[in-house]
Design a protein around this motif. Structure first.
Motif, PDB file in Angstrom:
ATOM      1  N   ILE A   4      -5.091   3.506   4.574  1.00 18.99           N
ATOM      2  CA  ILE A   4      -3.845   3.185   4.391  1.00 18.99           C
ATOM      3  C   ILE A   4      -2.813   3.305   3.420  1.00 18.99           C
ATOM      4  O   ILE A   4      -2.611   3.844   2.424  1.00 18.99           O
ATOM      5  CB  ILE A   4      -4.038   1.548   3.628  1.00 18.99           C
ATOM      6  CG1 ILE A   4      -6.255   1.507   4.259  1.00 18.99           C
ATOM      7  CG2 ILE A   4      -3.934   0.300   3.428  1.00 18.99           C
ATOM      8  CD1 ILE A   4      -6.750   0.970   3.581  1.00 18.99           C
ATOM      9  N   THR A   7       0.352  -1.899   3.545  1.00 14.28           N
ATOM     10  CA  THR A   7      -0.417  -3.271   4.540  1.00 14.28           C
ATOM     11  C   THR A   7       0.592  -4.571   3.742  1.00 14.28           C
ATOM     12  O   THR A   7       1.555  -4.252   3.006  1.00 14.28           O
ATOM     13  CB  THR A   7      -1.993  -4.226   3.439  1.00 14.28           C
ATOM     14  OG1 THR A   7      -2.785  -4.728   3.428  1.00 14.28           O
ATOM     15  CG2 THR A   7      -1.448  -3.887   1.295  1.00 14.28           C
ATOM     16  N   SER A   8       0.493  -6.235   4.475  1.00 14.43           N
ATOM     17  CA  SER A   8       0.795  -7.343   4.400  1.00 14.43           C
ATOM     18  C   SER A   8       0.621  -8.509   3.491  1.00 14.43           C
ATOM     19  O   SER A   8      -0.546  -8.435   3.062  1.00 14.43           O
ATOM     20  CB  SER A   8       1.733  -6.848   5.951  1.00 14.43           C
ATOM     21  OG  SER A   8       2.100  -6.335   6.453  1.00 14.43           O
ATOM     22  N   THR A  79      -5.513 -11.370  -0.564  1.00 12.23           N
ATOM     23  CA  THR A  79      -6.310 -10.522  -0.460  1.00 12.23           C
ATOM     24  C   THR A  79      -6.394 -10.121  -1.944  1.00 12.23           C
ATOM     25  O   THR A  79      -6.635 -11.405  -2.587  1.00 12.23           O
ATOM     26  CB  THR A  79      -4.361  -9.275  -0.814  1.00 12.23           C
ATOM     27  OG1 THR A  79      -4.983  -7.903  -0.304  1.00 12.23           O
ATOM     28  CG2 THR A  79      -4.086  -9.648  -1.516  1.00 12.23           C
TER      29      THR A  79
END
Length: 130
Positions: A4, A7-8, A79
């Motif tokens: 990864i 990420t958003s 998140t």
């Protein structure tokens, strides 16, 4: 092997999000490139400047707004960020004006807390217990 690297998190206003994520949370800006009517705008942890980037992505698509609103209505964080000590981070961020919707809570192997990022999201912090 997959890794990864970005990420958003959907944000209502990229400038406001950048200020919150850097000035309040303590991330640092990594990338800021014009992308049409928005920007490819990422932040990283100062402890890991070459680590995973968090893209402050505009909530442009109608489905993204509905998704964000549904998560908040159900109290679900968008998140999670790792911290060493959830209580200490809760106290630091609270003193900086961050509004928590869940105070530090012992969940067995982890202690979590959840705050409002001022950009339309709930964000969880979590510390593993040792």
């Amino acid at each position: 092997m997959l890794t990864i690297n970005v990420t958003s998190v959907y944000v209502d206003d990229q400038a406001k999000a950048l200020a919150f994520y850097t000035d309040v949370l303590g991330f640092v800006k990594k990338t800021d490139v014009p992308a049409g009517g928005a920007r490819w705008l990422t932040v990283v942890s100062p402890a890991h400047p070459d680590g995973v980037e968090l893209l402050l992505e505009p909530t442009g698509h109608p489905a993204a707004q509905v998704y964000k609103e549904a998560l908040v209505a159900d109290g679900i964080p968008f998140t999670s960020f790792a911290v060493e000590d959830a209580q200490a981070e809760y106290e630091r961020l609270s003193a900086a004006g961050v509004k928590f919707v869940q105070e530090p809570t012992d969940l067995g192997p982890v202690v979590t807390a959840v705050f409002d990022d001022t950009c339309g999201n709930l964000i969880q912090i979590a510390a593993e217990k040792g």
